[in-house]
Design an enzyme around this catalytic site. Sequence first.
Site, PDB file in Angstrom:
ATOM      1  N   TYR A  25       4.605  16.598  13.328  1.00 19.44           N
ATOM      2  CA  TYR A  25       5.549  15.500  13.452  1.00 19.44           C
ATOM      3  C   TYR A  25       6.988  15.952  13.596  1.00 19.44           C
ATOM      4  CZ  TYR A  25       1.634  12.678  11.272  1.00 19.44           C
ATOM      5  OH  TYR A  25       0.416  12.336  10.894  1.00 19.44           O
ATOM      6  N   CYS A  70      -0.950  32.556  13.557  1.00 19.97           N
ATOM      7  CA  CYS A  70      -0.753  33.206  14.652  1.00 19.97           C
ATOM      8  C   CYS A  70      -0.292  32.303  15.693  1.00 19.97           C
ATOM      9  CB  CYS A  70      -1.916  34.009  15.049  1.00 19.97           C
ATOM     10  SG  CYS A  70      -1.731  34.992  16.365  1.00 19.97           S
ATOM     11  N   GLU A  71       0.651  31.675  15.393  1.00 20.75           N
ATOM     12  CA  GLU A  71       1.319  30.397  16.027  1.00 20.75           C
ATOM     13  C   GLU A  71       2.763  30.345  16.048  1.00 20.75           C
ATOM     14  OE1 GLU A  71       0.015  27.890  17.985  1.00 20.75           O
ATOM     15  OE2 GLU A  71      -1.832  28.216  17.566  1.00 20.75           O
ATOM     16  N   TYR A  75      -0.274  13.989   2.477  1.00 30.43           N
ATOM     17  CA  TYR A  75      -0.484  14.585   3.679  1.00 30.43           C
ATOM     18  C   TYR A  75      -0.510  16.002   3.853  1.00 30.43           C
ATOM     19  CZ  TYR A  75      -0.189   9.452   4.483  1.00 30.43           C
ATOM     20  OH  TYR A  75      -0.136   8.417   4.158  1.00 30.43           O
ATOM     21  N   GLU A 132       0.849  -1.309   0.119  1.00 27.86           N
ATOM     22  CA  GLU A 132       0.053   0.034   0.023  1.00 27.86           C
ATOM     23  C   GLU A 132       0.948   1.283   0.060  1.00 27.86           C
ATOM     24  OE1 GLU A 132      -2.271  -0.571   3.486  1.00 27.86           O
ATOM     25  OE2 GLU A 132      -3.512  -2.109   2.746  1.00 27.86           O
ATOM     26  N   PRO A 133       1.703   1.411  -0.979  1.00 29.55           N
ATOM     27  CA  PRO A 133       2.217   2.698  -1.183  1.00 29.55           C
ATOM     28  C   PRO A 133       1.270   4.018  -1.426  1.00 29.55           C
ATOM     29  CG  PRO A 133       2.653   1.700  -3.258  1.00 29.55           C
ATOM     30  CD  PRO A 133       1.791   0.766  -2.293  1.00 29.55           C
ATOM     31  N   GLY A 134       1.816   5.018  -0.565  1.00 34.52           N
ATOM     32  CA  GLY A 134       0.847   6.178  -0.910  1.00 34.52           C
ATOM     33  C   GLY A 134       1.903   7.440  -0.763  1.00 34.52           C
ATOM     34  N   ARG A 135       2.621   7.777   0.090  1.00 35.00           N
ATOM     35  CA  ARG A 135       3.523   8.961   0.182  1.00 35.00           C
ATOM     36  C   ARG A 135       4.592   8.499  -1.017  1.00 35.00           C
ATOM     37  NH1 ARG A 135       5.432  11.113   5.095  1.00 35.00           N
ATOM     38  NH2 ARG A 135       4.386   9.376   6.260  1.00 35.00           N
TER      39      ARG A 135
END
Length: 470
Positions: A371, A398-399, A428, A318-321
């Site tokens: 992350y 504002c962070e 993502y 299941e490759p996605g990235r």
Amino acid sequence: MRAHEAGALHGDIGNRGPAWLRPPVDVNDLVPLLWPRNVVRGAGGALAVAGLDVRDLAAEFGTPVYVLDEDDLRARSREFRDAFPDADVYYAGKAFLCRAVVRMIAEEGLFLDVCTGGELATALSAGMPPERIGFHGNNKSVAELTRAVDAGVGRIIVDSFAEIDRLTALARERGVRPKVLVRVTVGVEAHTHEFIATAHEDQKFGFSLAGGAAAAAAFKILDEDVLELRGLHSHIGSQIFDASGFEVSARRVLALQAQIRDARGVELPELDLGGGFGIAYTTQDDPAAPHDLAKRLRKIVDGECAAENLAVPHLSIEPGRAIVGPAVFTLYEVGTVKSVPLGGTGGGAADGRAYVSVDGGMSDNIRTALYDASYSATLANRASAAEPMLARVVGKHCESGDIVVKDEFLPADVQPGDLVAVPGTGAYCRSMASNYNHVPRPPVVAVRDGRARLIVRRETEDDLLALDVG
């Protein structure tokens, strides 16, 4: 030594960035491993993708904008398909999904994993054959399961005893026999960030192998004989570079296959080893090519099946990235540049850091904040003869944690109005994008053969206000 994405923030940062980050000989150089394959520096030193100048893309579509190199995505899809000719390659749609991408991966012969009703709706509306869809998720609702069953989804990966009961009742009511896999939590600690490691015991996914729940789930499905149990599923995490975790996972899952055979006389015909294959976000990352992954995984499975006297099951991955991540970069416009002292005694540039603020941020890429993920960046609209300076690319939110790229060397003459490109943002980023601070989400533009097409439009303030019924 291969590094994981959480590593950069914990390195020897000092005043010059993490230990792995070195000042470039030429600040204009592109590291090919980090960029879509059709990105080059073109006229005037500006980036071009598939023959289109990024300055023209910015003028037509605005910034921020996610730019997808369609031929790159298609080539990566084919590489996985060709590396695993006797397996089913499921594109993990959670990485990034829209109807155009569904059609691309379908045309390249891939299957598709979804994990919510919304992802399933997107797949079906794009014409993905339902029998080529797998349905994940740890808390699928009755409505979601009903839609999947009625659509004829090819397999459902069951994640709890409650779900088995829901699906069994639904199958009886509909008079159908859905194909299912049991998701097994194998107790492997993948070398990645704790939030994306998914096979250790203390987390929400799957049935515990060590506690006996995985075997009990398989026996329950076989004994009730309503659902068709096709095999077992294991996914140990994401952004993984070391095959040893897959080796331990395969050994434990195939031992369960043998246990099921010995207890019920059934050899399950399928095995899904999941995905999580890493990509290069920075020069510290060293991803494996699909054909190398295929050789490693096949050797592992063949060896463990021989040890358990099992027939080799039909594999799925299941490759996605690994497919969409490197195929996309995000293009921003610089708004402000500040020099911030870092407490050195020399008073020079080496004792400070430049904060380069762009017109996006954590609303279009939350991964750095969530992350501790590391990214790279480059000046995109021109070449520069200036010296490299240590910079941090930050957003407009504002962070204080609104950071896109923690540490990078950019030319010292970067200024408001310049364009900055950040590679590796296909996975993502748009999928996890938000409207924090009421910022509309950016568009996605696919580029191929010198032509650009909008595949996800930019949100507008009217879109935001349309949801506000007050």
